[in-house]
Design an enzyme around this catalytic site. Structure first.
Site, PDB file in Angstrom:
ATOM      1  N   ALA A  74       0.736  -1.075   0.030  1.00  0.00           N
ATOM      2  CA  ALA A  74      -0.074  -0.090   0.037  1.00  0.00           C
ATOM      3  C   ALA A  74       0.926   1.175   0.022  1.00  0.00           C
ATOM      4  O   ALA A  74       0.709   1.987   0.760  1.00  0.00           O
ATOM      5  CB  ALA A  74      -0.716  -0.087   1.290  1.00  0.00           C
ATOM      6  N   LEU A  77       1.479   5.046  -4.304  1.00  0.00           N
ATOM      7  CA  LEU A  77       2.181   5.480  -5.268  1.00  0.00           C
ATOM      8  C   LEU A  77       2.810   7.025  -5.003  1.00  0.00           C
ATOM      9  O   LEU A  77       3.008   7.980  -5.537  1.00  0.00           O
ATOM     10  CB  LEU A  77       1.189   6.149  -6.563  1.00  0.00           C
ATOM     11  N   CYS A 133      -4.713   1.404 -10.127  1.00  0.00           N
ATOM     12  CA  CYS A 133      -3.951   1.307  -8.647  1.00  0.00           C
ATOM     13  C   CYS A 133      -5.031   0.841  -7.695  1.00  0.00           C
ATOM     14  O   CYS A 133      -5.943   2.104  -7.550  1.00  0.00           O
ATOM     15  CB  CYS A 133      -2.826   2.355  -8.443  1.00  0.00           C
ATOM     16  N   ILE A 194      -1.487  -7.477 -15.387  1.00  0.00           N
ATOM     17  CA  ILE A 194      -2.459  -6.654 -14.664  1.00  0.00           C
ATOM     18  C   ILE A 194      -1.932  -5.847 -13.321  1.00  0.00           C
ATOM     19  O   ILE A 194      -0.524  -6.496 -13.214  1.00  0.00           O
ATOM     20  CB  ILE A 194      -3.565  -7.535 -14.038  1.00  0.00           C
ATOM     21  N   ASN A 195      -2.429  -4.981 -12.931  1.00  0.00           N
ATOM     22  CA  ASN A 195      -1.938  -4.492 -11.561  1.00  0.00           C
ATOM     23  C   ASN A 195      -2.326  -5.489 -10.436  1.00  0.00           C
ATOM     24  O   ASN A 195      -2.874  -6.559 -10.632  1.00  0.00           O
ATOM     25  CB  ASN A 195      -2.603  -3.132 -11.556  1.00  0.00           C
TER      26      ASN A 195
END
Ligand SMILES: Cc1cc2nc3c(=O)[nH]c(=O)nc-3n(C[C@H](O)[C@H](O)[C@H](O)COP(=O)(O)O)c2cc1C
Length: 306
Positions: A74, A77, A133, A194-195
Site C-alpha cells: 500500500a 504511489l 491502482c 495486470i496491476n
C-alpha cells in the site's frame, strides 16, 4: 555457450524490444539501485515508478507486508512527480540502450492529460498509463473498471501525445477483454494485464491491520494464474499487443504468458527478492529457445495449443 536466437519483439510501431523482459512499475524505482548490480541495457525495456503531476508522499507505514504467496503493498504511489523526473532521472536512464517507458497516473482526468503532455519528450520511448491502482483514494482504479470512463480518459490522453501509449488494466474490471477493447478503441497502442488485486493482512496480536492503509494490493505468485487468464482473454479481444504482468519469476513463466498471448512481460515483486532475476530470466529464455529449436521468440506469442 552463446546461443544464436532472435529474442527481439516488435511491440509497437517505433518500439522494438531486444527481448520481452521488462521490470514492472514500482519495484524498480527509477533504475538507479539496480544499475549498480547489473547493466540495465540488457533489459527489454525499463519502466519507471508511476508518476503524478506533483510529488506524492504516498500512504502511512507500514506499506508492505509479505504473505506466503506474495506481497501486499500500500505504497500509495509515492513518487517525485513528473517535473523532478524529467529534471533529475530521465537523463540517467537514457544512458542505457533500452527503451524507457514512463508509467504515470492521475487523480482526475486533466492530471492524466497534463502528465502525458509533459512526458512526451525525447528520451521517453513510450507511456504506460496506470488506471488500475487500488491504493489511492481517488484516481487509479476508478478509471479502470468502467469501459466508458476508460474510453473517455484514454481518448483525452491520446489527443495530447504521439508516444506509444500502453494502458495498464486492473483484474477488478468485470470483463477485462471489454476494458482492453475500450482502450484500443480510444487509441491505446498496447495493454498491460495486470496491476495488483485488493487484499488485506491482520496482526492477531495487536488486533490491528498490518498495513497503515488497512488494505493494499496483492502481487506475486498468488496472482499469476489470474494474470495469465486476463492476458488470454484480453489478447483474444484486441489486435494491439498485450503485456503480461503478475507473479512472473522464471523464464518458464515468461513462456507461459507468451503462449497465452503476451507479446512481452513485466516482472515486479520477484525482483525485489532477486534483483538478478532479469539477466537470469533473459538467459533462461535463450536456453529455452535453443532447447525447443525456436529461432525467433515472436513465434511463441499466442501459440497455446488447444
Ligand atoms: C511495491 C509495489 C509498488 C508498485 N507501484 C506501482 C506503480 O507505481 N504503478 C503501477 O502501475 N503499478 C505498480 N505496482 C504494480 C506492479 O507494477 C505489478 O503490476 C504488480 O505488482 C503485479 O506484478 P508482480 O506480481 O510481478 O509484482 C506496484 C507493485 C508493488 C509490489
Amino acid at each position: 555457450m552463446e546461443i544464436a536466437v532472435d529474442t527481439t519483439i516488435k511491440l509497437i510501431q517505433g518500439l522494438e524490444l531486444k527481448n520481452p523482459v521488462m521490470n514492472a512499475s514500482g519495484t524498480f524505482a527509477y533504475g538507479e539501485e539496480c544499475s549498480e548490480i547489473f547493466d540495465l541495457s540488457i533489459m527489454g525495456g525499463i519502466i519507471t515508478k508511476g508518476l503524478s503531476l506533483l510529488p506524492n508522499k504516498g500512504n502511512p507505514p507500514p506499506r508492505i507486508v509479505e504473505t506466503p504467496c506474495g506481497l501486499i503493498n500500500a505504497i500509495g504511489l509515492e513518487n517525485i512527480g513528473v517535473d523532478a523526473f524529467l529534471k533529475d532521472k530521465l537523463q540517467f536512464l537514457m544512458q542505457f540502450k533500452t527503451p524507457i517507458i514512463v508509467n504515470f497516473f492521475g487523480s482526475y482526468e486533466e492530471e492524466y492529460v497534463e502528465c502525458a503532455r509533459r512526458l512526451s519528450i525525447e528520451g521517453v520511448a513510450a507511456l504506460e498509463m496506470n488506471v488500475s491502482c487500488p491504493n489511492i483514494k481517488s484516481g487509479g482504479i476508478q478509471f479502470g473498471t468502467d469501459p466508458h470512463t476508460l474510453y473517455a480518459l484514454v481518448r483525452k490522453v491520446r489527443d495530447v501525445t504521439t508516444k506509444p501509449l500502453i494502458v495498464k488494466l486492473s483484474p477488478l474490471a468485470g470483463d477485462i477483454a471489454e476494458m482492453a477493447f475500450s482502450a484500443q478503441d480510444a487509441g491505446a497502442d498496447a495493454i498491460t494485464c495486470i496491476n495488483t488485486i485488493p487484499a488485506m493482512a491482520i496482526d492477531e496480536e495487536t488486533w490491528r491491520p498490518t498495513l497503515g492503509n488497512i488494505t493494499g494490493g496483492l502481487s506475486g505468485p498468488a496472482i499469476k494464474p489470474i494474470a495469465l487468464r486476463t492476458v488470454w482473454e484480453a489478447s483474444h479481444k484486441v489486435d494491439i499487443p498485450v503485456i503480461g504482468c503478475g507473479g512472473i519469476s522464471s523464464s518458464a513463466d515468461v513462456i507461459q504468458f507468451m503462449l497465452a498471448g503476451a507479446s512481452a512481460v513485466e516482472i515486479g515483486s520477484f525482483s525485489l527478492r532477486e534483483p538478478f532475476c532479469f539477466p537470469d530470466i533473459i538467459n533462461g529464455l535463450t536456453q529455452y529457445m535453443g532447447r525447443h529449436s525456436i529461432d525467433t521468440i515472436q513465434d511463441v506469442i499466442g501459440r497455446l495449443k488447444l
